[in-house]
Enzyme design. Structure first.
Site, PDB file in Angstrom:
ATOM      1  N   TRP A   1      39.217  33.373  34.651  1.00 38.51           N
ATOM      2  CA  TRP A   1      39.640  32.920  35.984  1.00 38.51           C
ATOM      3  C   TRP A   1      41.150  33.033  36.171  1.00 38.51           C
ATOM      4  O   TRP A   1      41.901  33.080  35.195  1.00 38.51           O
ATOM      5  CB  TRP A   1      39.148  31.522  36.296  1.00 38.51           C
ATOM      6  CG  TRP A   1      39.477  30.343  35.409  1.00 38.51           C
ATOM      7  CD1 TRP A   1      38.735  29.896  34.360  1.00 38.51           C
ATOM      8  CD2 TRP A   1      40.573  29.411  35.538  1.00 38.51           C
ATOM      9  NE1 TRP A   1      39.313  28.751  33.830  1.00 38.51           N
ATOM     10  CE2 TRP A   1      40.433  28.432  34.534  1.00 38.51           C
ATOM     11  CE3 TRP A   1      41.667  29.312  36.418  1.00 38.51           C
ATOM     12  CZ2 TRP A   1      41.344  27.369  34.361  1.00 38.51           C
ATOM     13  CZ3 TRP A   1      42.570  28.264  36.254  1.00 38.51           C
ATOM     14  CH2 TRP A   1      42.391  27.307  35.233  1.00 38.51           C
TER      15      TRP A   1
ATOM     16  N   PRO B   1      43.065  35.595  37.237  1.00 41.76           N
ATOM     17  CA  PRO B   1      43.747  36.745  36.623  1.00 41.76           C
ATOM     18  C   PRO B   1      45.080  37.051  37.296  1.00 41.76           C
ATOM     19  O   PRO B   1      45.941  37.697  36.688  1.00 41.76           O
ATOM     20  CB  PRO B   1      42.749  37.891  36.805  1.00 41.76           C
ATOM     21  CG  PRO B   1      41.883  37.471  37.965  1.00 41.76           C
ATOM     22  CD  PRO B   1      41.785  35.976  37.874  1.00 41.76           C
ATOM     23  N   LEU B   2      45.260  36.573  38.535  1.00 39.62           N
ATOM     24  CA  LEU B   2      46.554  36.757  39.222  1.00 39.62           C
ATOM     25  C   LEU B   2      47.432  35.514  39.101  1.00 39.62           C
ATOM     26  O   LEU B   2      48.440  35.411  39.816  1.00 39.62           O
ATOM     27  CB  LEU B   2      46.337  37.054  40.714  1.00 39.62           C
ATOM     28  CG  LEU B   2      45.606  38.349  41.070  1.00 39.62           C
ATOM     29  CD1 LEU B   2      45.553  38.523  42.586  1.00 39.62           C
ATOM     30  CD2 LEU B   2      46.294  39.542  40.423  1.00 39.62           C
TER      31      LEU B   2
ATOM     32  N   TYR C   1      33.742  22.330  43.987  1.00 40.60           N
ATOM     33  CA  TYR C   1      34.725  23.051  44.813  1.00 40.60           C
ATOM     34  C   TYR C   1      34.621  22.584  46.267  1.00 40.60           C
ATOM     35  O   TYR C   1      33.534  22.582  46.853  1.00 40.60           O
ATOM     36  CB  TYR C   1      34.517  24.568  44.755  1.00 40.60           C
ATOM     37  CG  TYR C   1      34.860  25.227  43.434  1.00 40.60           C
ATOM     38  CD1 TYR C   1      35.502  24.542  42.401  1.00 40.60           C
ATOM     39  CD2 TYR C   1      34.540  26.561  43.199  1.00 40.60           C
ATOM     40  CE1 TYR C   1      35.811  25.161  41.205  1.00 40.60           C
ATOM     41  CE2 TYR C   1      34.848  27.193  42.000  1.00 40.60           C
ATOM     42  CZ  TYR C   1      35.481  26.476  41.002  1.00 40.60           C
ATOM     43  OH  TYR C   1      35.784  27.095  39.809  1.00 40.60           O
TER      44      TYR C   1
ATOM     45  N   GLU D   1      41.550  45.604  47.910  1.00 41.51           N
ATOM     46  CA  GLU D   1      42.624  46.093  47.042  1.00 41.51           C
ATOM     47  C   GLU D   1      42.300  45.807  45.574  1.00 41.51           C
ATOM     48  O   GLU D   1      42.400  46.684  44.706  1.00 41.51           O
ATOM     49  CB  GLU D   1      43.954  45.409  47.421  1.00 41.51           C
ATOM     50  CG  GLU D   1      45.098  45.794  46.500  1.00 41.51           C
ATOM     51  CD  GLU D   1      46.421  45.117  46.839  1.00 41.51           C
ATOM     52  OE1 GLU D   1      46.506  44.370  47.845  1.00 41.51           O
ATOM     53  OE2 GLU D   1      47.382  45.354  46.073  1.00 41.51           O
ATOM     54  N   ASN D   2      41.883  44.569  45.297  1.00 48.79           N
ATOM     55  CA  ASN D   2      41.781  44.134  43.902  1.00 48.79           C
ATOM     56  C   ASN D   2      40.632  44.781  43.141  1.00 48.79           C
ATOM     57  O   ASN D   2      40.726  44.981  41.921  1.00 48.79           O
ATOM     58  CB  ASN D   2      41.650  42.604  43.848  1.00 48.79           C
ATOM     59  CG  ASN D   2      42.880  41.923  44.430  1.00 48.79           C
ATOM     60  OD1 ASN D   2      43.883  42.574  44.737  1.00 48.79           O
ATOM     61  ND2 ASN D   2      42.823  40.613  44.595  1.00 48.79           N
TER      62      ASN D   2
ATOM     63  N   GLN E   1      42.320  41.662  50.508  1.00 53.03           N
ATOM     64  CA  GLN E   1      42.682  41.394  49.109  1.00 53.03           C
ATOM     65  C   GLN E   1      41.550  41.834  48.183  1.00 53.03           C
ATOM     66  O   GLN E   1      41.786  42.411  47.118  1.00 53.03           O
ATOM     67  CB  GLN E   1      42.989  39.909  48.905  1.00 53.03           C
ATOM     68  CG  GLN E   1      44.248  39.446  49.630  1.00 53.03           C
ATOM     69  CD  GLN E   1      44.451  37.946  49.551  1.00 53.03           C
ATOM     70  OE1 GLN E   1      43.552  37.191  49.166  1.00 53.03           O
ATOM     71  NE2 GLN E   1      45.629  37.480  49.922  1.00 53.03           N
TER      72      GLN E   1
ATOM     73  N   SER F   1      33.206  26.184  30.048  1.00 51.42           N
ATOM     74  CA  SER F   1      34.496  26.555  30.632  1.00 51.42           C
ATOM     75  C   SER F   1      35.586  25.669  30.053  1.00 51.42           C
ATOM     76  O   SER F   1      35.462  24.442  30.104  1.00 51.42           O
ATOM     77  CB  SER F   1      34.437  26.394  32.154  1.00 51.42           C
ATOM     78  OG  SER F   1      35.689  26.678  32.732  1.00 51.42           O
TER      79      SER F   1
HETATM   80  P1  NDP Z   1      43.383  34.660  41.374  1.00 51.95           P
HETATM   81  O1  NDP Z   1      44.347  34.454  40.277  1.00 51.95           O
HETATM   82  O2  NDP Z   1      42.779  36.011  41.566  1.00 51.95           O
HETATM   83  O3  NDP Z   1      44.091  34.157  42.721  1.00 51.95           O
HETATM   84  C1  NDP Z   1      43.496  34.417  43.958  1.00 51.95           C
HETATM   85  C2  NDP Z   1      44.462  34.160  45.085  1.00 51.95           C
HETATM   86  O4  NDP Z   1      45.604  35.032  44.969  1.00 51.95           O
HETATM   87  C3  NDP Z   1      43.837  34.510  46.423  1.00 51.95           C
HETATM   88  O5  NDP Z   1      43.052  33.471  46.936  1.00 51.95           O
HETATM   89  C4  NDP Z   1      45.053  34.832  47.258  1.00 51.95           C
HETATM   90  O6  NDP Z   1      45.671  33.599  47.646  1.00 51.95           O
HETATM   91  C5  NDP Z   1      45.967  35.536  46.261  1.00 51.95           C
HETATM   92  N1  NDP Z   1      45.718  36.989  46.244  1.00 51.95           N
HETATM   93  C6  NDP Z   1      44.608  37.636  45.801  1.00 51.95           C
HETATM   94  N2  NDP Z   1      44.726  38.959  45.926  1.00 51.95           N
HETATM   95  C7  NDP Z   1      45.932  39.173  46.466  1.00 51.95           C
HETATM   96  C8  NDP Z   1      46.616  40.348  46.835  1.00 51.95           C
HETATM   97  N3  NDP Z   1      46.067  41.553  46.656  1.00 51.95           N
HETATM   98  N4  NDP Z   1      47.861  40.224  47.376  1.00 51.95           N
HETATM   99  C9  NDP Z   1      48.427  39.007  47.554  1.00 51.95           C
HETATM  100  N5  NDP Z   1      47.809  37.849  47.228  1.00 51.95           N
HETATM  101  C10 NDP Z   1      46.570  37.926  46.672  1.00 51.95           C
HETATM  102  O7  NDP Z   1      42.126  33.740  41.166  1.00 51.95           O
HETATM  103  P2  NDP Z   1      41.769  32.219  41.560  1.00 51.95           P
HETATM  104  O8  NDP Z   1      42.820  31.290  41.114  1.00 51.95           O
HETATM  105  O9  NDP Z   1      41.364  32.200  42.985  1.00 51.95           O
HETATM  106  O10 NDP Z   1      40.496  32.005  40.646  1.00 51.95           O
HETATM  107  C11 NDP Z   1      39.379  32.915  40.798  1.00 51.95           C
HETATM  108  C12 NDP Z   1      38.095  32.189  40.575  1.00 51.95           C
HETATM  109  O11 NDP Z   1      38.016  31.725  39.246  1.00 51.95           O
HETATM  110  C13 NDP Z   1      37.861  30.946  41.430  1.00 51.95           C
HETATM  111  O12 NDP Z   1      37.448  31.223  42.746  1.00 51.95           O
HETATM  112  C14 NDP Z   1      36.775  30.273  40.633  1.00 51.95           C
HETATM  113  O13 NDP Z   1      35.532  30.875  40.903  1.00 51.95           O
HETATM  114  C15 NDP Z   1      37.213  30.546  39.204  1.00 51.95           C
HETATM  115  N6  NDP Z   1      37.982  29.424  38.635  1.00 51.95           N
HETATM  116  C16 NDP Z   1      37.418  28.724  37.606  1.00 51.95           C
HETATM  117  C17 NDP Z   1      38.048  27.648  37.052  1.00 51.95           C
HETATM  118  C18 NDP Z   1      37.400  26.897  35.944  1.00 51.95           C
HETATM  119  O14 NDP Z   1      37.863  25.807  35.579  1.00 51.95           O
HETATM  120  N7  NDP Z   1      36.331  27.395  35.373  1.00 51.95           N
HETATM  121  C19 NDP Z   1      39.360  27.172  37.546  1.00 51.95           C
HETATM  122  C20 NDP Z   1      39.893  28.005  38.601  1.00 51.95           C
HETATM  123  C21 NDP Z   1      39.226  29.095  39.102  1.00 51.95           C
HETATM  124  P3  NDP Z   1      46.509  33.416  49.005  1.00 51.95           P
HETATM  125  O15 NDP Z   1      46.309  34.622  49.867  1.00 51.95           O
HETATM  126  O16 NDP Z   1      45.967  32.165  49.587  1.00 51.95           O
HETATM  127  O17 NDP Z   1      47.921  33.239  48.543  1.00 51.95           O
END
Ligand code: NDP
Length: 329
Positions: free
Chosen positions: A204, A206-207, A54, A296-297, A293, A151
């Site tokens: 991973w 979830p949003l 990362y 909230e989450n 965030q 993974s």
């Molecule tokens: P999410 O689907 O939770 O997306 C997170 C992003 O959504 C935030 O960075 C933010 O982005 C936006 N967000 C979050 N909460 C809110 C809110 N309440 N309101 C509005 N926007 C919001 O998860 P990620 O895609 O970040 O993945 C989570 C983790 O999973 C990663 O950090 C990693 O540890 C893991 N992962 C693992 C992978 C694998 O191959 N094993 C691949 C990908 C992730 P912004 O504000 O910038 O728009």
């Protein structure tokens, strides 16, 4: 916060885990990264997820700094190996050489003597499973890795890996797949293979990288500062979530907002609660670019959704959900 056992292992983890992909060392400055980690800790999150690759290894360094000085026994630190960490031909994959070198480098960046869960970030078809699992086994015997995960492996790869793990007495306990209301490819095969082996899902995005927050509105410009709009986030967003930036999906997502508010939740909370309804899901990993965030989450922890709410979600997203297990990985 709710704490539950990871699969059938003895390791308890927080039902909501905090991950730093794209954000730490890239999209957000270090002060914001530390504020997000502290918001997570304040909310009771004890499980932190990162990976060596990362932000070209910077994410582990930032997380190590953010957690420095905290009681190690109160945290579950999880990282991964596979994706390139350099340009050398051995700086990638699941060979014994790279696993050993990558693990030591991760421990140093995270400022810890051991990681709680060490994941094979993808399946490596160029290396024998025996070589990979023997390396994991040695790290476990050395006390540098407590539990092992995989993974984005297919059900067949997981079954073969689990057989070898049993033989070598490697505690293979976690699977880390993509899972959300829109991306359900694990449901038909991976989840069942893992259930048979006692492996829990730590899911991973979830949003769907923010799509399921509802902030990407149909026919409107990308919100400023959002992952899709920033240079650090856009390439990953485009590759893994770009398919959802179309009006039929965004319109359906905007309809989910009223389902969420009727359930007394915000849309991000509904989306995270949704993945947690699957009994095979041990934790959801959330990402955040702002501490608000996280605050909230985390309220999605412990939420029970009525069957009627689950049905309304399926009806709203009908025809838009990806379920093909061939899309694993
Ligand atoms: P999410 O689907 O939770 O997306 C997170 C992003 O959504 C935030 O960075 C933010 O982005 C936006 N967000 C979050 N909460 C809110 C809110 N309440 N309101 C509005 N926007 C919001 O998860 P990620 O895609 O970040 O993945 C989570 C983790 O999973 C990663 O950090 C990693 O540890 C893991 N992962 C693992 C992978 C694998 O191959 N094993 C691949 C990908 C992730 P912004 O504000 O910038 O728009």
């Amino acid at each position: 916060m709710i704490y539950q056992k990871l699969g059938t292992s003895g390791l308890a983890i927080s039902q909501i885990a905090y991950g730093n992909w794209i954000t730490h060392g890239a999209q957000v400055d270090n002060e914001t990264a530390y504020a997000c980690v502290h918001a997570a800790l304040d909310a009771g999150i004890t499980t932190f997820d990162t990976a060596d690759a990362y932000s070209e290894t910077r994410a582990e360094t930032v997380l190590g700094q953010a957690l420095r000085g905290l009681r190690r026994e109160s945290l579950e630190l999880c990282t991964k190996v596979y994706h390139p960490t350099g340009t050398g031909h051995n700086d990638r994959g699941l060979s014994r050489k790279h696993i050993m070198e990558a693990c030591h480098a991760s421990l140093s960046r995270l400022q810890t003597d051991y990681v709680d869960v060490y994941y094979a970030h993808r399946f490596d078809s160029t290396v024998s499973l025996e070589e990979t699992f023997l390396a994991f086994s040695d790290l476990v015997r050395q006390g540098k890795v407590l539990y092992v995960g995989i993974s984005e492996w297919t059900a067949d790869q997981i079954t073969k890996g689990a057989a070898l793990a049993r033989e070598l007495k490697v505690p293979l306990v976690a699977s880390q797949p993509q899972y959300s209301m829109l991306w359900r490819v694990i449901e038909t095969e991976v989840v069942h293979a893992c259930e048979r082996e006692g492996i829990g899902q730590v899911v991973w995005s979830p949003l769907a990288q923010g799509i399921l927050s509802g902030k990407y509105a149909p026919d409107k410009p990308l919100p400023q500062g959002s992952r899709a709009s920033t240079s650090a986030g856009a390439p990953f967003f485009e590759r893994l979530a770009g398919q959802w930036l179309r009006s039929e999906v965004l319109q359906a997502v905007s309809k989910l907002s009223s389902i969420a508010s009727e359930a007394g939740l915000t849309l991000p909370q509904l989306a995270i609660a949704w993945v947690l309804q699957n009994p095979q899901v041990s934790a959801a990993i959330i990402g955040a670019s702002k501490p608000e965030q996280v605050q909230e989450n985390v309220k999605a922890a412990g939420v029970r959704l009525d069957p009627e709410v689950m049905r309304q979600i399926d009806t709203t997203l009908d025809g838009l959900i990806e379920r093909d297990p061939a899309k694993t990985g």
